[in-house]
Every structure is written in C-alpha cells, then in structure tokens.
Enzyme design. Sequence first.
Site, PDB file in Angstrom:
ATOM      1  CB  ALA A  66      -0.892  -0.018   1.234  1.00 15.35           C
ATOM      2  N   GLY A 109       0.627  -4.932   0.939  1.00 12.11           N
ATOM      3  CA  GLY A 109      -0.571  -4.982   0.106  1.00 12.11           C
ATOM      4  C   GLY A 109      -0.331  -5.639  -1.247  1.00 12.11           C
ATOM      5  CD  GLU A 112      -2.013  -7.478   3.147  1.00 15.89           C
ATOM      6  OE1 GLU A 112      -1.537  -6.369   2.833  1.00 15.89           O
ATOM      7  OE2 GLU A 112      -2.629  -7.672   4.203  1.00 15.89           O
ATOM      8  CD  GLU A 132       1.773  -5.419   5.742  1.00 18.55           C
ATOM      9  OE1 GLU A 132       2.590  -6.333   6.010  1.00 18.55           O
ATOM     10  OE2 GLU A 132       0.995  -5.475   4.771  1.00 18.55           O
TER      11      GLU A 132
HETATM   12  N1  CAA Z   1       4.597   3.209  -0.645  1.00 20.04           N
HETATM   13  C1  CAA Z   1       5.002   4.363  -1.187  1.00 20.04           C
HETATM   14  N2  CAA Z   1       6.131   4.496  -1.915  1.00 20.04           N
HETATM   15  C2  CAA Z   1       6.881   3.397  -2.078  1.00 20.04           C
HETATM   16  C3  CAA Z   1       6.527   2.159  -1.523  1.00 20.04           C
HETATM   17  C4  CAA Z   1       5.316   2.074  -0.787  1.00 20.04           C
HETATM   18  N3  CAA Z   1       4.867   0.931  -0.260  1.00 20.04           N
HETATM   19  N4  CAA Z   1       7.486   1.263  -1.843  1.00 20.04           N
HETATM   20  C5  CAA Z   1       8.401   1.913  -2.561  1.00 20.04           C
HETATM   21  N5  CAA Z   1       8.039   3.207  -2.722  1.00 20.04           N
HETATM   22  C6  CAA Z   1       8.765   4.266  -3.441  1.00 20.04           C
HETATM   23  C7  CAA Z   1       9.978   4.725  -2.655  1.00 20.04           C
HETATM   24  O1  CAA Z   1       9.591   5.642  -1.667  1.00 20.04           O
HETATM   25  C8  CAA Z   1      10.824   5.336  -3.740  1.00 20.04           C
HETATM   26  O2  CAA Z   1      10.304   6.614  -4.058  1.00 20.04           O
HETATM   27  P1  CAA Z   1      11.297   7.890  -4.155  1.00 20.04           P
HETATM   28  O3  CAA Z   1      12.176   7.544  -5.324  1.00 20.04           O
HETATM   29  O4  CAA Z   1      10.362   9.004  -4.403  1.00 20.04           O
HETATM   30  O5  CAA Z   1      12.034   7.935  -2.872  1.00 20.04           O
HETATM   31  C9  CAA Z   1      10.547   4.430  -4.945  1.00 20.04           C
HETATM   32  O6  CAA Z   1       9.310   3.750  -4.639  1.00 20.04           O
HETATM   33  C10 CAA Z   1      11.600   3.380  -5.141  1.00 20.04           C
HETATM   34  O7  CAA Z   1      11.766   2.674  -3.920  1.00 20.04           O
HETATM   35  P2  CAA Z   1      13.206   2.452  -3.229  1.00 20.04           P
HETATM   36  O8  CAA Z   1      14.122   3.562  -3.575  1.00 20.04           O
HETATM   37  O9  CAA Z   1      12.953   2.181  -1.778  1.00 20.04           O
HETATM   38  O10 CAA Z   1      13.663   1.132  -3.995  1.00 20.04           O
HETATM   39  P3  CAA Z   1      14.676   0.013  -3.457  1.00 20.04           P
HETATM   40  O11 CAA Z   1      14.937  -0.862  -4.648  1.00 20.04           O
HETATM   41  O12 CAA Z   1      15.822   0.641  -2.744  1.00 20.04           O
HETATM   42  O13 CAA Z   1      13.839  -0.822  -2.355  1.00 20.04           O
HETATM   43  C11 CAA Z   1      11.895  -1.965  -1.472  1.00 20.04           C
HETATM   44  C12 CAA Z   1      12.742  -1.595  -2.727  1.00 20.04           C
HETATM   45  C13 CAA Z   1      12.679  -2.906  -0.575  1.00 20.04           C
HETATM   46  C14 CAA Z   1      10.628  -2.669  -1.985  1.00 20.04           C
HETATM   47  C15 CAA Z   1      11.529  -0.688  -0.699  1.00 20.04           C
HETATM   48  O14 CAA Z   1      10.980   0.251  -1.596  1.00 20.04           O
HETATM   49  C16 CAA Z   1      10.528  -0.881   0.413  1.00 20.04           C
HETATM   50  O15 CAA Z   1      10.861  -1.392   1.467  1.00 20.04           O
HETATM   51  N6  CAA Z   1       9.239  -0.477   0.183  1.00 20.04           N
HETATM   52  C17 CAA Z   1       8.214  -0.535   1.179  1.00 20.04           C
HETATM   53  C18 CAA Z   1       7.718  -1.970   1.389  1.00 20.04           C
HETATM   54  C19 CAA Z   1       6.654  -1.993   2.462  1.00 20.04           C
HETATM   55  O16 CAA Z   1       6.888  -1.693   3.613  1.00 20.04           O
HETATM   56  N7  CAA Z   1       5.410  -2.361   2.070  1.00 20.04           N
HETATM   57  C20 CAA Z   1       4.298  -2.435   2.991  1.00 20.04           C
HETATM   58  C21 CAA Z   1       3.491  -1.188   2.876  1.00 20.04           C
HETATM   59  S1  CAA Z   1       2.208  -1.090   4.105  1.00 20.04           S
HETATM   60  C22 CAA Z   1       0.976  -2.074   3.544  1.00 20.04           C
HETATM   61  O17 CAA Z   1       1.043  -2.635   2.488  1.00 20.04           O
HETATM   62  C23 CAA Z   1      -0.221  -2.191   4.450  1.00 20.04           C
HETATM   63  C24 CAA Z   1      -1.165  -3.291   4.108  1.00 20.04           C
HETATM   64  O18 CAA Z   1      -1.312  -4.280   4.801  1.00 20.04           O
HETATM   65  C25 CAA Z   1      -1.974  -3.225   2.925  1.00 20.04           C
END
Ligand code: CAA
Length: 258
Positions: A66, A109, A112, A132
């Site tokens: 998400a 998400g 999911e 999460e």
């Molecule tokens: N939401 C918003 N933006 C996101 C995102 C997310 N879930 N995942 C990645 N992005 C964005 C980053 O912020 C980044 O944007 P900027 O360039 O503007 O900074 C861009 O995508 C590229 O991401 P990274 O630079 O972080 O890429 P990476 O290759 O270094 O890392 C990754 C990849 C490990 C997937 C890392 O992006 C990450 O950890 N993302 C978040 C994963 C996460 O925590 N997901 C759970 C979200 S909460 C949820 O889903 C709740 C639910 O139950 C539904």
Amino acid sequence: ENTYDTILVRREGRVGVIALNRPKALNALNEQTMTELVAAATDLDRDPEIGAIVLTGSEKAFAAGADIKEMGSKTGSDMYREDFFSAWDTFARLRTPKIAAVAGYALGGGCEAAMMCDMIIAADTAKFGQPEITLGVIPGMGGTQRLTRAVGKAKAMDLILTGRQMDAEEAERSGLVSRVVPADSLMDTALEVATTIAGMSKPVAQHAVETVNTAYETTLAAGLQYERRVFHGLFSTADQKEGMAAFTEKRKPNFSHE
Ligand code: CAA
C-alpha cells in the site's frame, strides 16, 4: 481501451490483462490504483468474452505494498470513516478466475493483492513478504488471514512478525504459489495458463473457484455437501452436455459458456 492512469489494461483473446503501472513508486497501491483496478477488473469480470484475468506488475515489482506516503498521516478516525481498504473486497470476490503473475517485490498490500487472486504464478525473481510490522502496523488487506491459510501458522508468524522477505522457491515450497518460472517466461506462462482456463466453460470455472474457496469457509462436511450440490447443478448447463458429448464423439468441446 486504456482510460486509466495507474494501470494498463489489455485483452489477449479471452484473457484480460491488468498491469499495475506506477513504476516510480514500485507499483505502490494508492487509492487511485485501488479504484482503477477494481473498476477494470469488474468490467472484465462481467464481460462474457473474458474467461480469465491476469494481474501483473513490472519486472522489478508486482507491488511494493500500500502507498505508505499517502496513508502515513491518516488518523484512526479517517481510516474507520473511509473503511480504508474495504474496496479490495470487491476485487477479491470477483468470480472470473484471476491469476497473479508476480515478478520482483510483492510486499505488504502487494502480497495481499496477489493472494486475492485464485492462483499465483511467480518469476524466480519474486520476493513475498508482509513488512507492515516494520512500519508499526500489521497487514490490513488480508495478510494475517490469507497468508496463514496458504502457508500455515509457522511460516505466517515468521513472515508477519519479522517482516522478512521470502523468495520464490520458498514461496512455492510453502504452498503460496502454484508455479515458479524463469523471469523472462513469466508472462508467456501466465497467459498460457489463463488461456487454458478461459477456454473452459466460464460458468463452470466460476463454480470451481467458488467451490474451492468454500473449503476455507466451512466444515469439511458442509463443503462436501456444497460441492455435490454444485456438481449436480452443473448438469443443467449446456456446457456439461457439450463437454461430455465431445468426449464421447472424440472431438474438442466447443463451450457456449451457458
Ligand atoms: N509506498 C510508497 N512508496 C513506495 C513504496 C510504498 N509501499 N514502496 C516503494 N516506494 C517508493 C519509494 O519511496 C521510492 O520513491 P522515491 O524515489 O520518491 O524515494 C521508490 O518507490 C523506489 O523505492 P526504493 O528507492 O525504496 O527502492 P529500493 O529498490 O531501494 O527498495 C523496497 C525496494 C525494498 C521494496 C523498498 O521500496 C521498500 O521497502 N518499500 C516498502 C515496502 C513496504 O513496507 N510495504 C508495505 C506497505 S504497508 C501495507 O502494504 C499495508 C497493508 O497491509 C496493505
């Protein structure tokens, strides 16, 4: 037919393909994506010319969760009032068989949404996880329930409590994914499987989906009873008559989807 900003929709014969398309955010699922995906998938679901739906992302990410930036500042009261994430129920409940074709990250998400599909085909690059807890929350789009049903308590607890990622091989071993294929053949395989399914009788395939899903909702006795009733009921379809006649006549069935 693409009238959406955050997804790409195309048709390949009787298969509808929806590709998440927010490359700069690794296909993070914001509200617009959710709304567009639900609308596109609902249209495909209702179309008698479509017999299967493939949901996919990019090479790097199916979806990285998400959208944390959009969600982060909401209050508990906002979340409750908006019934945040509830629109996903519509997607999960669609009756046309849905295949998630996953390469790269399927986190939070993203994992999911893949689990809302009827099967997951993974590229060998796929990474599944429910991170999460590292954000100070728990899964909110079904992860605690669907992951636990898919892989069992031991693995679900491990993933949900540590937030670690699971690779495609571990995901297949755990029963989360149906098949793992080399990344460069992911879409070919997903389309081949979807085309096979779409060549079956649509109402019969829909009943198969509903009946398998009933296994997660009922006792064994009630599920078996439900299966038998559905099985009996399918003998009132034209496609049952055609399927069995084709076998007897040693030819391929020509289903009318009725
Ligand atoms: N939401 C918003 N933006 C996101 C995102 C997310 N879930 N995942 C990645 N992005 C964005 C980053 O912020 C980044 O944007 P900027 O360039 O503007 O900074 C861009 O995508 C590229 O991401 P990274 O630079 O972080 O890429 P990476 O290759 O270094 O890392 C990754 C990849 C490990 C997937 C890392 O992006 C990450 O950890 N993302 C978040 C994963 C996460 O925590 N997901 C759970 C979200 S909460 C949820 O889903 C709740 C639910 O139950 C539904």
